[in-house]
Scaffold this motif. Structure first.
Motif, PDB file in Angstrom:
ATOM      1  N   CYS A 199      -1.764   2.369  -5.308  1.00 59.10           N
ATOM      2  CA  CYS A 199      -0.866   1.531  -4.495  1.00 59.10           C
ATOM      3  C   CYS A 199      -0.165   0.476  -5.359  1.00 59.10           C
ATOM      4  O   CYS A 199      -0.673   0.068  -6.401  1.00 59.10           O
ATOM      5  CB  CYS A 199      -1.651   0.785  -3.426  1.00 59.10           C
ATOM      6  SG  CYS A 199      -2.441   1.835  -2.217  1.00 59.10           S
TER       7      CYS A 199
ATOM      8  N   CYS B  15      -7.661  -0.903  -0.556  1.00 58.04           N
ATOM      9  CA  CYS B  15      -7.521  -0.259   0.754  1.00 58.04           C
ATOM     10  C   CYS B  15      -8.210   1.098   0.796  1.00 58.04           C
ATOM     11  O   CYS B  15      -8.294   1.718   1.853  1.00 58.04           O
ATOM     12  CB  CYS B  15      -6.047  -0.095   1.106  1.00 58.04           C
ATOM     13  SG  CYS B  15      -5.217   1.214   0.180  1.00 58.04           S
TER      14      CYS B  15
ATOM     15  N   HIS C  19       0.816  -1.219   0.000  1.00 63.91           N
ATOM     16  CA  HIS C  19       0.000   0.000   0.000  1.00 63.91           C
ATOM     17  C   HIS C  19       0.845   1.262   0.000  1.00 63.91           C
ATOM     18  O   HIS C  19       0.370   2.346   0.343  1.00 63.91           O
ATOM     19  CB  HIS C  19      -1.015  -0.051   1.146  1.00 63.91           C
ATOM     20  CG  HIS C  19      -1.934  -1.220   0.985  1.00 63.91           C
ATOM     21  ND1 HIS C  19      -2.879  -1.281  -0.019  1.00 63.91           N
ATOM     22  CD2 HIS C  19      -1.976  -2.417   1.624  1.00 63.91           C
ATOM     23  CE1 HIS C  19      -3.491  -2.460   0.034  1.00 63.91           C
ATOM     24  NE2 HIS C  19      -2.955  -3.164   1.020  1.00 63.91           N
TER      25      HIS C  19
HETATM   26 ZN   LIG Z   1      -3.716   0.145  -1.147  1.00 61.26          ZN
END
Ligand SMILES: [Zn+2]
Length: 322
Positions: free
Chosen positions: A190, A185, A173
């Motif tokens: 990411c 997320c 991330h």
């Molecule tokens: Zn992420």
């Protein structure tokens, strides 16, 4: 003279809870997997159904292998993060919808009447890699999961490094492309949103929809496995998708190398199931992006435990606490 003492092997139960399937495993403290029962994780039935089923299967493993509870050291649980490992509570993992603040440690301890320990899957994999895999119980290891998501577990000096929030190693991330594609997320761009198995599938669907000439258009599925199959058959679009994913993964490896400076970095599922397609690209990025001083002597490899890594991960979670 003297007494013959036959060494009583000590047994360990492991529960591996994944977004698509879950398994109960019976192994030994030496890392031998004796038996296992695997079934799909029925998200719609709720978390209690899965946990109860795994406990029943664990009991069945002891029964059918004639192992009395008195010879079992305890139960190790590996599940998708985030979680509070100390409290043994699973906190709303993206791949387990509805598993919100699930006290899995308490539930399993009550049902099986044994010591229970819990870690997130990446940390558990790192413990397995340290104990039974490339780590040989002496090297510093960063172990990446590379499947539906991308995460890393870190073992330094034989100890798992969890971080204050249990989120150490969430390298998947870190931003790869500013304001890039949506990640599971909630952030944009990411590494995971480019490198993971699910992002490979998303990229494949997008390329098919855009009308590009690719055999993926005629395949029943566009998942990572299908994309690998197409690439091996010479499909240029499929190769291109995998190259992009492996480049993003290479960046994750480079970040881990510079941050931790470990002896070994291992890569999970995609790396050992499609090493031919992905590893050359990962290594090219490592060669290019990792400072030579750090790269010298660094070993980057698909997990030598291969498909056994998840079973051994669950067992290692318990062994680490003893
Ligand atoms: Zn992420």
């Amino acid at each position: 003279m003297g007494m013959m003492v036959e060494r009583m092997p000590e047994f360990v139960l492991g529960l591996d809870i994944g977004g698509t399937k879950s398994a109960a495993v019976l192994g030994t403290g030496d890392g031998e997997i004796i038996d296992r029962i695997e079934a799909p994780t029925e998200i719609a039935d709720g978390y209690a159904a899965t946990i109860n089923r795994l406990c029943r299967d664990a009991g069945e493993l002891l029964n059918r292998n004639a192992v009395p509870k008195s010879r079992v050291l305890g139960v190790g649980i590996s599940a998708g993060g985030p979680m509070d490992a100390e409290a043994g509570v699973i906190c709303s993992p993206p791949n387990l919808p509805g598993w919100d603040n699930v006290p899995v440690m308490k539930m399993v301890a009550e049902q099986l009447g044994m010591m229970v320990a819990v870690e997130n899957d990446a940390d558990a994999a790192a413990l397995a890699e340290y104990r039974f895999g490339a780590g040989e119980r002496r090297y510093d290891v960063v172990a990446f999961t590379w499947g539906t998501g991308v995460g890393a577990g870190i073992v330094i000096g034989g100890r798992l490094h969890r971080g204050v929030k249990g989120a150490a190693g969430e390298i998947g991330h870190i931003t790869y492309i500013a304001n890039g594609v949506q990640c599971a997320c909630g952030k944009l761009g990411c590494i995971e949103a480019y490198a993971s198995g699910s992002s490979i599938e998303r990229a494949a669907r997008a390329r098919v929809l855009s009308g590009e000439k690719t055999m993926l258009a005629d395949m029943p599925s566009a998942d990572a496995k299908a994309v690998c199959e197409a690439a091996r058959a010479g499909d240029k679009v499929a190769s291109d998708i995998l190259t992009c994913a492996a480049e993003a993964m290479g960046r994750a490896v480079a970040i881990a190398a510079h941050t931790i400076n470990p002896d070994i970095i291992t890569l999970g599922t995609l790396a050992f199931s499609a090493a031919d397609l992905l590893m050359p690209v990962v290594m090219e990025v490592v060669e290019k992006e990792v400072w030579s001083r750090i790269r010298d002597g660094l070993r980057v490899m698909p997990s030598p435990l291969g498909s056994r890594v998840q079973d051994l991960a669950a067992i290692s979670v318990l062994l680490e606490r003893l």
